[in-house]
Design an enzyme around this catalytic site. Structure first.
Site, PDB file in Angstrom:
ATOM      1  N   CYS A  76       0.826  -1.212   0.000  1.00  0.00           N
ATOM      2  CA  CYS A  76       0.000   0.000   0.000  1.00  0.00           C
ATOM      3  C   CYS A  76       0.858   1.258   0.000  1.00  0.00           C
ATOM      4  O   CYS A  76       0.672   2.150  -0.820  1.00  0.00           O
ATOM      5  CB  CYS A  76      -0.936  -0.009   1.207  1.00  0.00           C
TER       6      CYS A  76
ATOM      7  N   CYS B  43      -1.330   1.708  -3.203  1.00  0.00           N
ATOM      8  CA  CYS B  43      -2.337   2.761  -3.019  1.00  0.00           C
ATOM      9  C   CYS B  43      -1.762   4.175  -2.933  1.00  0.00           C
ATOM     10  O   CYS B  43      -2.269   5.086  -3.596  1.00  0.00           O
ATOM     11  CB  CYS B  43      -3.127   2.524  -1.735  1.00  0.00           C
TER      12      CYS B  43
ATOM     13  N   LYS C 223       0.167   5.412  -6.099  1.00  0.00           N
ATOM     14  CA  LYS C 223      -0.851   5.442  -7.157  1.00  0.00           C
ATOM     15  C   LYS C 223      -1.752   6.666  -7.019  1.00  0.00           C
ATOM     16  O   LYS C 223      -2.003   7.388  -7.968  1.00  0.00           O
ATOM     17  CB  LYS C 223      -1.650   4.129  -7.104  1.00  0.00           C
TER      18      LYS C 223
ATOM     19  N   TYR D 203       6.143   4.624   9.746  1.00  0.00           N
ATOM     20  CA  TYR D 203       5.752   3.240  10.075  1.00  0.00           C
ATOM     21  C   TYR D 203       6.771   2.625  11.027  1.00  0.00           C
ATOM     22  O   TYR D 203       6.436   1.982  12.014  1.00  0.00           O
ATOM     23  CB  TYR D 203       5.659   2.407   8.790  1.00  0.00           C
TER      24      TYR D 203
ATOM     25  N   TYR E 297      -8.700  -3.505 -11.397  1.00  0.00           N
ATOM     26  CA  TYR E 297      -8.424  -2.233 -10.725  1.00  0.00           C
ATOM     27  C   TYR E 297      -7.136  -1.584 -11.265  1.00  0.00           C
ATOM     28  O   TYR E 297      -7.123  -0.431 -11.652  1.00  0.00           O
ATOM     29  CB  TYR E 297      -8.103  -2.479  -9.245  1.00  0.00           C
TER      30      TYR E 297
ATOM     31  N   GLU F 266      -6.858   1.808 -13.511  1.00  0.00           N
ATOM     32  CA  GLU F 266      -6.362   3.013 -12.840  1.00  0.00           C
ATOM     33  C   GLU F 266      -5.155   3.582 -13.589  1.00  0.00           C
ATOM     34  O   GLU F 266      -5.081   4.788 -13.849  1.00  0.00           O
ATOM     35  CB  GLU F 266      -6.009   2.696 -11.387  1.00  0.00           C
TER      36      GLU F 266
ATOM     37  N   ASP G 128      -3.596  -9.652   2.253  1.00  0.00           N
ATOM     38  CA  ASP G 128      -3.671 -10.218   0.891  1.00  0.00           C
ATOM     39  C   ASP G 128      -3.238 -11.672   0.834  1.00  0.00           C
ATOM     40  O   ASP G 128      -3.675 -12.415  -0.049  1.00  0.00           O
ATOM     41  CB  ASP G 128      -2.791  -9.412  -0.077  1.00  0.00           C
TER      42      ASP G 128
ATOM     43  N   HIS H 131     -27.996  21.079  -1.945  1.00  0.00           N
ATOM     44  CA  HIS H 131     -28.122  21.609  -3.302  1.00  0.00           C
ATOM     45  C   HIS H 131     -27.224  22.817  -3.515  1.00  0.00           C
ATOM     46  O   HIS H 131     -27.079  23.618  -2.594  1.00  0.00           O
ATOM     47  CB  HIS H 131     -29.597  22.006  -3.523  1.00  0.00           C
TER      48      HIS H 131
ATOM     49  N   GLU I 218     -26.816  14.860  -4.472  1.00  0.00           N
ATOM     50  CA  GLU I 218     -28.196  15.019  -3.999  1.00  0.00           C
ATOM     51  C   GLU I 218     -29.108  14.010  -4.701  1.00  0.00           C
ATOM     52  O   GLU I 218     -30.172  13.667  -4.199  1.00  0.00           O
ATOM     53  CB  GLU I 218     -28.698  16.451  -4.179  1.00  0.00           C
TER      54      GLU I 218
HETATM   55  P1  NDP Z   1      -7.609  -8.019 -10.713  1.00  0.00           P
HETATM   56  O1  NDP Z   1      -7.816  -9.418 -10.315  1.00  0.00           O
HETATM   57  O2  NDP Z   1      -8.553  -6.955 -10.300  1.00  0.00           O
HETATM   58  O3  NDP Z   1      -7.494  -7.933 -12.299  1.00  0.00           O
HETATM   59  C1  NDP Z   1      -6.673  -8.772 -13.034  1.00  0.00           C
HETATM   60  C2  NDP Z   1      -6.997  -8.558 -14.502  1.00  0.00           C
HETATM   61  O4  NDP Z   1      -6.084  -9.270 -15.305  1.00  0.00           O
HETATM   62  C3  NDP Z   1      -8.395  -9.051 -14.852  1.00  0.00           C
HETATM   63  O5  NDP Z   1      -8.940  -8.144 -15.765  1.00  0.00           O
HETATM   64  C4  NDP Z   1      -8.115 -10.413 -15.494  1.00  0.00           C
HETATM   65  O6  NDP Z   1      -9.059 -10.789 -16.443  1.00  0.00           O
HETATM   66  C5  NDP Z   1      -6.798 -10.122 -16.191  1.00  0.00           C
HETATM   67  N1  NDP Z   1      -5.996 -11.330 -16.393  1.00  0.00           N
HETATM   68  C6  NDP Z   1      -5.683 -12.273 -15.485  1.00  0.00           C
HETATM   69  N2  NDP Z   1      -4.908 -13.226 -16.041  1.00  0.00           N
HETATM   70  C7  NDP Z   1      -4.733 -12.873 -17.334  1.00  0.00           C
HETATM   71  C8  NDP Z   1      -4.036 -13.453 -18.418  1.00  0.00           C
HETATM   72  N3  NDP Z   1      -3.383 -14.591 -18.294  1.00  0.00           N
HETATM   73  N4  NDP Z   1      -4.069 -12.803 -19.610  1.00  0.00           N
HETATM   74  C9  NDP Z   1      -4.750 -11.643 -19.747  1.00  0.00           C
HETATM   75  N5  NDP Z   1      -5.424 -11.052 -18.760  1.00  0.00           N
HETATM   76  C10 NDP Z   1      -5.413 -11.654 -17.556  1.00  0.00           C
HETATM   77  O7  NDP Z   1      -6.135  -7.708 -10.264  1.00  0.00           O
HETATM   78  P2  NDP Z   1      -5.286  -6.383 -10.152  1.00  0.00           P
HETATM   79  O8  NDP Z   1      -3.901  -6.856 -10.391  1.00  0.00           O
HETATM   80  O9  NDP Z   1      -5.815  -5.282 -11.010  1.00  0.00           O
HETATM   81  O10 NDP Z   1      -5.485  -5.957  -8.638  1.00  0.00           O
HETATM   82  C11 NDP Z   1      -5.249  -6.891  -7.585  1.00  0.00           C
HETATM   83  C12 NDP Z   1      -6.062  -6.548  -6.367  1.00  0.00           C
HETATM   84  O11 NDP Z   1      -5.503  -5.422  -5.734  1.00  0.00           O
HETATM   85  C13 NDP Z   1      -7.502  -6.163  -6.666  1.00  0.00           C
HETATM   86  O12 NDP Z   1      -8.347  -7.275  -6.730  1.00  0.00           O
HETATM   87  C14 NDP Z   1      -7.836  -5.270  -5.520  1.00  0.00           C
HETATM   88  O13 NDP Z   1      -8.363  -6.021  -4.462  1.00  0.00           O
HETATM   89  C15 NDP Z   1      -6.512  -4.650  -5.137  1.00  0.00           C
HETATM   90  N6  NDP Z   1      -6.432  -3.257  -5.604  1.00  0.00           N
HETATM   91  C16 NDP Z   1      -7.296  -2.341  -5.107  1.00  0.00           C
HETATM   92  C17 NDP Z   1      -7.259  -1.028  -5.548  1.00  0.00           C
HETATM   93  C18 NDP Z   1      -8.242  -0.051  -4.995  1.00  0.00           C
HETATM   94  O14 NDP Z   1      -8.851  -0.316  -3.970  1.00  0.00           O
HETATM   95  N7  NDP Z   1      -8.436   1.098  -5.643  1.00  0.00           N
HETATM   96  C19 NDP Z   1      -6.283  -0.583  -6.530  1.00  0.00           C
HETATM   97  C20 NDP Z   1      -5.435  -1.632  -6.996  1.00  0.00           C
HETATM   98  C21 NDP Z   1      -5.514  -2.913  -6.545  1.00  0.00           C
HETATM   99  P3  NDP Z   1     -10.448 -11.521 -16.026  1.00  0.00           P
HETATM  100  O15 NDP Z   1     -11.337 -10.449 -15.493  1.00  0.00           O
HETATM  101  O16 NDP Z   1     -10.932 -12.089 -17.308  1.00  0.00           O
HETATM  102  O17 NDP Z   1     -10.098 -12.563 -15.028  1.00  0.00           O
END
Ligand code: NDP
Length: 452
Positions: free
Chosen positions: A43, A48, A51, A99, A178, A182, A303, A435, A440
């Protein structure tokens, strides 16, 4: 048997640090903590926090352009990546130090090295020491995964993005989760040409379908060249950059390819299986509601347990663990109705069920409005916002709330309090609007657009 520590925490991220501090300062435990990288974890160091600072940086181009439309004599100059990242890393150093100091203040002994589990009460440190502990907490987080060796060799992950020497002029992003969405917004905002390939039919799988559609539209308006239902068929390094051919025939050459294709728990080589700890299919530590593994002295939070991979959840899990084991207050973390935000452009905040999930288990009413907000409509921008409530017909409770708008992350936090308290649609209705605001609409939607 006398142990060196009451608690030994492996991992100095959000969950581990919270658990260590509470166990030491409120539970009176003797606590050791090992971190092989930098204190603060994903994070603070590579997630986070950096980012979100990048999200802020990327927004100024549009803000300055808007200022011009509002009558200011303003123009956008160049973005200095080095100036920004220099400041960013100074800030991360400062946060890491905080930290560290907070742990020391609580009386936690810090070991700046990798630690592995030797048996249910023994930890081996990479600096050569072996220590024993009555309880061991695994809080090692996760790491980005690449789909294959070729992508690992030619691509980068979100860990690398904060350390690039220069801003890529052309960036390809693989994934639709995500992280992919982002960074697509961030780099487009910074002036990079962004192409995003996602294998599925719509980005942000698992979120509300109406919201996903609007975000994808907004991202395209913002300048992201988004290709859905698309994968890489060819990728190779050429003198002009990395050449990529996509399954839909699209070809381009880019400076970097970011793989945001998910994250796996960091349990490889940690000695957990050898110590008898049960791991899941992706290597996650399997725990009960109290974050306890099948080995009674070994717990895990954050995680690495693959429950909800969000910082505030890891913090709460760590706190509940410390209260349970050291505070005489047995309590489980409540994973229900956890709100979250996706810092896309436009931003998305959500809490509770999607319409699609709610339909499976409830008879529902859907209240939804999507419109052009005053601030951007005034200057002719096409941006739309969305406010949506999913309501249980029987109990009248709001089961889910979805907001796509500037500041949606801030708005959903407040809506989440009401929804966590069990607010009904009528509670929303009897709340008088503020408002003129965009939010709203949350208290003025009178007629359901759908029932199901
Ligand atoms: P996600 O699991 O959200 O997304 C992974 C993406 O990669 C999906 O679109 C998936 O497709 C695709 N994918 C997976 N394997 C392959 C592959 N072999 N080839 C092509 N595409 C693939 O993971 P992230 O890495 O984006 O984020 C991890 C976690 O971190 C999130 O789940 C979230 O909990 C946390 N996070 C939270 C944030 C926030 O709160 N703002 C910001 C960033 C991370 P498909 O959908 O088809 O499986």
């Amino acid at each position: 048997m006398a142990f060196d520590y009451d608690l030994f925490v492996i991992g100095g991220g959000s969950g581990g640090v919270r658990a260590a501090r509470i166990a030491a300062s409120e539970g009176g435990a003797k606590v050791g903590l090992a971190e092989e990288s930098r204190m603060g974890g994903t994070c603070v160091i590579r997630g986070c926090v950096p980012k979100k600072l990048m999200v802020f940086a990327s927004g100024y181009r549009q803000t300055i352009a808007d200022a011009g439309s509002y009558g200011w004599d303003a123009s956008v100059g160049a973005f200095d990546w080095g100036r920004f990242t220099g400041r960013l890393h100074t800030e991360l150093d400062r946060l890491e130090q905080i930290y560290r100091e907070n742990l020391l203040k609580a009386g936690v002994e810090i070991h700046d090295c990798r630690a592995t589990v030797a048996d249910p009460h023994t930890v081996v440190l990479a600096d050569g020491k072996t220590v024993t502990a009555k309880h061991i907490l695994i809080a090692v987080g996760g790491h980005p995964v690449f789909p294959d060796d070729r992508s690992r060799a030619l691509g980068i992950s979100s860990n690398d993005i904060f350390h690039l020497e220069e801003r890529p002029a052309r960036l390809m992003i693989i994934g639709g989760g995500y992280i992919a969405c982002e960074f697509a917004g961030i780099f487009t905002g910074l002036g990079t040409e962004v192409t995003q390939l996602y294998r599925g039919a719509q980005i942000l799988r698992g979120f509300d379908e109406e919201a996903r559609g609007l975000i994808a539209e907004g991202m395209r308006d913002h300048g992201v060249d988004l290709h859905l239902g698309t994968t890489i068929v060819e990728m190779e390094e050429r003198p002009t950059g990395i050449y990529v051919k996509a399954s839909n025939g699209h070809e381009c050459t880019v400076d970097k390819v970011l793989f945001a294709t998910g994250r796996d728990p960091n349990t490889k080589g940690l000695g957990l299986e050898e110590a008898g700890v049960q791991l899941g299919r992706r290597g996650e530590v399997i725990v009960d509601a109290y974050s306890q593994s099948n080995i009674p002295s070994i717990y895990a939070v954050g995680d690495v347990t693959d429950r909800i991979a969000l910082t505030p959840v890891a913090i709460r899990e760590g706190h509940a663990f410390a209260d349970t084991v050291f505070g005489g207050n047995k309590r489980a973390m409540d994973h229900d109705l956890v709100a979250s935000a996706v810092f896309t452009q436009p931003e998305y905040g959500s809490v509770g069920m999607t319409e699609e999930e709610a339909r499976e288990t409830h008879r529902i009413e859907v209240y939804c409005t999507s419109f052009r907000p005053m601030r951007t409509a005034f200057i002719g921008r096409p941006d739309r916002v969305l406010f949506k409530l999913v309501v249980d017909q029987e109990s009248r409770k709001v089961l889910g709330c979805h907001i796509v708008a500037d500041g949606a992350g801030e708005l959903i936090q407040v809506a989440a309090v009401a929804i966590k308290m069990g607010a009904t649609k009528e509670d929303f209705d009897r709340t008088v609007a503020v408002h003129p605001t965009i939010s709203e609409e949350l208290v003025t939607m009178r007629t359901p657009i759908r029932t199901a």
